[in-house]
Design a protein around this motif. Sequence first.
Motif, PDB file in Angstrom:
ATOM      1  N   UNK A 193       0.807  -1.229   0.000  1.00  0.00           N
ATOM      2  CA  UNK A 193       0.000   0.000   0.000  1.00  0.00           C
ATOM      3  C   UNK A 193       0.835   1.272   0.000  1.00  0.00           C
ATOM      4  N   UNK A 194       1.862   1.283   0.856  1.00  0.00           N
ATOM      5  CA  UNK A 194       2.613   2.519   1.063  1.00  0.00           C
ATOM      6  C   UNK A 194       3.605   2.794  -0.057  1.00  0.00           C
ATOM      7  N   UNK A 195       3.822   1.812  -0.914  1.00  0.00           N
ATOM      8  CA  UNK A 195       4.820   1.983  -1.966  1.00  0.00           C
ATOM      9  C   UNK A 195       4.156   2.327  -3.288  1.00  0.00           C
ATOM     10  N   UNK A 196       3.272   3.317  -3.262  1.00  0.00           N
ATOM     11  CA  UNK A 196       2.556   3.723  -4.467  1.00  0.00           C
ATOM     12  C   UNK A 196       3.512   4.333  -5.484  1.00  0.00           C
ATOM     13  N   UNK A 197       3.179   4.200  -6.748  1.00  0.00           N
ATOM     14  CA  UNK A 197       4.038   4.779  -7.783  1.00  0.00           C
ATOM     15  C   UNK A 197       3.664   6.237  -8.073  1.00  0.00           C
ATOM     16  N   UNK A 198       2.567   6.725  -7.490  1.00  0.00           N
ATOM     17  CA  UNK A 198       2.156   8.106  -7.782  1.00  0.00           C
ATOM     18  C   UNK A 198       1.732   8.910  -6.567  1.00  0.00           C
ATOM     19  N   UNK A 199       1.608   8.265  -5.402  1.00  0.00           N
ATOM     20  CA  UNK A 199       1.136   8.983  -4.212  1.00  0.00           C
ATOM     21  C   UNK A 199       2.239   9.081  -3.168  1.00  0.00           C
ATOM     22  N   UNK A 200       2.099  10.120  -2.345  1.00  0.00           N
ATOM     23  CA  UNK A 200       3.025  10.316  -1.232  1.00  0.00           C
ATOM     24  C   UNK A 200       2.359   9.811   0.037  1.00  0.00           C
ATOM     25  N   UNK A 201       3.043   8.963   0.792  1.00  0.00           N
ATOM     26  CA  UNK A 201       2.485   8.417   2.028  1.00  0.00           C
ATOM     27  C   UNK A 201       3.285   8.887   3.226  1.00  0.00           C
ATOM     28  N   UNK A 202       2.576   9.426   4.213  1.00  0.00           N
ATOM     29  CA  UNK A 202       3.248   9.751   5.471  1.00  0.00           C
ATOM     30  C   UNK A 202       2.697   8.813   6.532  1.00  0.00           C
ATOM     31  N   UNK A 203       3.540   7.932   7.048  1.00  0.00           N
ATOM     32  CA  UNK A 203       3.092   6.916   8.003  1.00  0.00           C
ATOM     33  C   UNK A 203       3.592   7.291   9.397  1.00  0.00           C
ATOM     34  N   UNK A 204       2.638   7.397  10.319  1.00  0.00           N
ATOM     35  CA  UNK A 204       2.967   7.811  11.683  1.00  0.00           C
ATOM     36  C   UNK A 204       2.940   6.602  12.593  1.00  0.00           C
ATOM     37  N   UNK A 205       3.952   6.460  13.424  1.00  0.00           N
ATOM     38  CA  UNK A 205       3.983   5.353  14.378  1.00  0.00           C
ATOM     39  C   UNK A 205       4.354   5.882  15.749  1.00  0.00           C
ATOM     40  N   UNK A 206       4.303   5.004  16.725  1.00  0.00           N
ATOM     41  CA  UNK A 206       4.657   5.449  18.088  1.00  0.00           C
ATOM     42  C   UNK A 206       6.123   5.827  18.179  1.00  0.00           C
ATOM     43  N   UNK A 207       6.961   5.177  17.355  1.00  0.00           N
ATOM     44  CA  UNK A 207       8.410   5.419  17.420  1.00  0.00           C
ATOM     45  C   UNK A 207       8.895   6.473  16.439  1.00  0.00           C
ATOM     46  N   UNK A 208       7.995   7.114  15.726  1.00  0.00           N
ATOM     47  CA  UNK A 208       8.455   8.100  14.748  1.00  0.00           C
ATOM     48  C   UNK A 208       7.556   8.112  13.532  1.00  0.00           C
ATOM     49  N   UNK A 209       8.127   8.473  12.402  1.00  0.00           N
ATOM     50  CA  UNK A 209       7.344   8.552  11.162  1.00  0.00           C
ATOM     51  C   UNK A 209       8.216   8.094   9.994  1.00  0.00           C
ATOM     52  N   UNK A 210       7.545   7.817   8.892  1.00  0.00           N
ATOM     53  CA  UNK A 210       8.288   7.507   7.667  1.00  0.00           C
ATOM     54  C   UNK A 210       7.514   8.101   6.499  1.00  0.00           C
ATOM     55  N   UNK A 211       8.203   8.886   5.695  1.00  0.00           N
ATOM     56  CA  UNK A 211       7.580   9.443   4.483  1.00  0.00           C
ATOM     57  C   UNK A 211       8.036   8.587   3.313  1.00  0.00           C
ATOM     58  N   UNK A 212       7.072   8.177   2.498  1.00  0.00           N
ATOM     59  CA  UNK A 212       7.395   7.308   1.356  1.00  0.00           C
ATOM     60  C   UNK A 212       6.998   8.037   0.080  1.00  0.00           C
ATOM     61  N   UNK A 213       7.979   8.248  -0.758  1.00  0.00           N
ATOM     62  CA  UNK A 213       7.821   9.085  -1.949  1.00  0.00           C
ATOM     63  C   UNK A 213       8.155   8.260  -3.188  1.00  0.00           C
ATOM     64  N   UNK A 214       7.321   8.258  -4.209  1.00  0.00           N
ATOM     65  CA  UNK A 214       7.762   7.612  -5.460  1.00  0.00           C
ATOM     66  C   UNK A 214       8.803   8.518  -6.094  1.00  0.00           C
ATOM     67  N   UNK A 215       9.964   7.990  -6.418  1.00  0.00           N
ATOM     68  CA  UNK A 215      11.023   8.930  -6.762  1.00  0.00           C
ATOM     69  C   UNK A 215      11.757   8.642  -8.052  1.00  0.00           C
ATOM     70  N   UNK A 216      11.839   7.453  -8.439  1.00  0.00           N
ATOM     71  CA  UNK A 216      12.719   7.135  -9.554  1.00  0.00           C
ATOM     72  C   UNK A 216      11.945   6.729 -10.789  1.00  0.00           C
ATOM     73  N   UNK A 217      12.484   7.082 -11.914  1.00  0.00           N
ATOM     74  CA  UNK A 217      11.900   6.603 -13.161  1.00  0.00           C
ATOM     75  C   UNK A 217      11.962   5.084 -13.193  1.00  0.00           C
TER      76      UNK A 217
END
Length: 269
Positions: A193-217
């Motif tokens: 889900x979080x590894x979309x090829x066109x959407x930006x996902x910001x995932x929040x957890x108790x230990x921090x966060x992770x932003x997942x960005x589609x980036x490469x051709x």
Amino acid sequence: MNSILITGAGPTGLVLALYLARRGVPLRIIDKNSGPGRTSRAMAVHARTLEFYRQLDIADEAVAKGIKVNELHIRGGSKEKGRAELGDMGGGLSPYPFVLSFAQDEHEQFLLEKLKESGIEVEWETELSSFIDEGGYVAAELKKNGKTETVKAAFLCGCDGAHSTVRRGLGLDFHGGTYEHTFYVADAEASGDAASKHDLNMCLGEDGFCIVFPVRSTGLNRFIGILPPALEDRGKPAFEDVAPFIENLLQNSRCELVFDVSRSSSCGR
Ligand SMILES: Cc1cc2nc3c(=O)[nH]c(=O)nc-3n(C[C@H](O)[C@H](O)[C@H](O)COP(=O)(O)OP(=O)(O)OC[C@H]3O[C@@H](n4cnc5c(N)ncnc54)[C@H](O)[C@@H]3O)c2cc1C
């Protein structure tokens, strides 16, 4: 005497050189590195940059090389917390109303190609060591292969980044501070889900966060977050060190994600 000496061939120096070259202004552009940057750094390109690129007639090509980001999803716990449309967020305000994902190393390569087409090549492994303002011109001392050259230039442009020799030589301050935390940046192949090829996902957890960005051709994703305290003292963390922490954080946000570690390209701090 060269009119302009540009120190630094990062995005700032390359774009300045391109503008001047297109206007026929004589220039030299130097960089102490042996070639363009290859590590994962910035990736979001906003409308104003593309509007400037339109003046240079390179905007459409830049857009074609990047990825238009459609939506931002904020995830945490058992459900999606929020969603924002990014694909047309500046509709009616700009011809480029979206956020473009274009990795800095690919972006620099693109600018270098455009500069070459304008007849300018970066002089790599050439370092500005010092300079003197002589009133009518600047005398700059350059070092290359152990040899020293003194160059006279009407203007010296300091595009030499956060530790700028030009800024220090002028006795200028650099306001701001350093974040207390250490961030990781990794480009990796992943599915879910979080590894979309066109959407930006910001995932929040108790230990921090992770932003997942589609980036490469090539279809990789960029993962950005704060390094877990357990890894803080470990020098340069490898991707394999950070991956389990990211997978765990994303699972807690109900995001399925599986890394293909063999295709992880880089991990920096
Ligand atoms: C790991 C990492 C992740 C990042 N992520 C993001 C992000 O997500 N979003 C974002 O907006 N920004 C990000 N950044 C910051 C972004 O990369 C910089 O803002 C951007 O590179 C600045 O561009 P610049 O051209 O001004 O300077 P730089 O890219 O730093 O280029 C300066 C150049 O000058 C050269 N130079 C320095 N001194 C000399 C000298 N004396 N003589 C000759 N050459 C010299 C250097 O070799 C370098 O090539 C990140 C940076 C890092 C390191």
